[in-house]
Design an enzyme around this catalytic site. Sequence first.
Site, mmCIF file in Angstrom:
data_model
loop_
_atom_site.group_PDB
_atom_site.id
_atom_site.type_symbol
_atom_site.label_atom_id
_atom_site.label_comp_id
_atom_site.label_asym_id
_atom_site.label_seq_id
_atom_site.Cartn_x
_atom_site.Cartn_y
_atom_site.Cartn_z
ATOM 1 N N CYS A 109 0.797 -1.221 0.000
ATOM 2 C CA CYS A 109 0.000 0.000 0.000
ATOM 3 C C CYS A 109 0.841 1.287 0.000
ATOM 4 C CB CYS A 109 -0.967 -0.024 1.182
ATOM 5 S SG CYS A 109 -2.375 1.095 0.998
ATOM 6 N N HIS A 207 -3.721 -6.041 1.845
ATOM 7 C CA HIS A 207 -3.521 -6.162 3.285
ATOM 8 C C HIS A 207 -3.999 -7.544 3.693
ATOM 9 C CE1 HIS A 207 -2.545 -1.906 3.866
ATOM 10 N NE2 HIS A 207 -3.557 -1.597 3.097
#
Length: 264
Positions: A109, A207
Amino acid sequence: MNGSSDISKANATCEENRVLDIVSLYPKDMNIYGDYGNVLTIMRRAELYGYEPVLHEYNVGNLWPEHVDMILGGGGQDHGQSRVTEDLFARADTIRGLAEDGVPMLMICGLYQLFGEYFETVEGQKLQGIGVLGEHTVGQDVRMIGNLVEHSADFGDIVGYENHSGRTSLEDGTQPLGLVNSENCGNNGKDHTEGARKYNVIGTYMHGSVLPKNPRLADFLIRTAAQNRYGEFSPRQTDAQRAELAKLDELAERAREVAVTRPR
């Protein structure tokens, strides 16, 4: 003469113990949505393969480790990215050199974005990246959030959870980590790509944390680190270690089966 002898003995001991030096990059500022689970997964699986992983947590202002076999980085809010940018640039040449030498890296990310050319926030602030991965990101008001499955030629289906407002576009020379079936998810919601790969560096919005549920991806990082340092990946396992590794893989498969049935 004694100094050279001591260094030789230290190197020999290191090889005998089969050390792997693992860097966790900015865990204080870039560690949301359980990304530290990736570090824990690498450490345990490396041990179960008979290696000795040594963890170096590198935060802003710390000394850079003398030896690096793998780098793992997580996600963070925009303010977290801003805090680490200056320090990351100070280490940029070192990190780019390691990437070019084939050191495996996984960036999630926020650090995935900063490993690109630039990240432009929703407010219009432009954060320059370090140019390891050929990609750039522009923030948007609408976030892409939800469970995600992507299809990867090398790692099979990768399951995880995305939560980001940045829209990332890949540039020539950078391949996606995988492809997604639907629009409004992945790198930018349009071209069906997710993540990026260049050298042995992987960037992704996954994630979860992603590695516990995707052992093929974790093992790629460990195998590549061992091959780079010792010339080969050669597990030395006890029966107990093999059994624990098999159990972890079984649990990962169960978690994957549940994850793929969840609504976005």
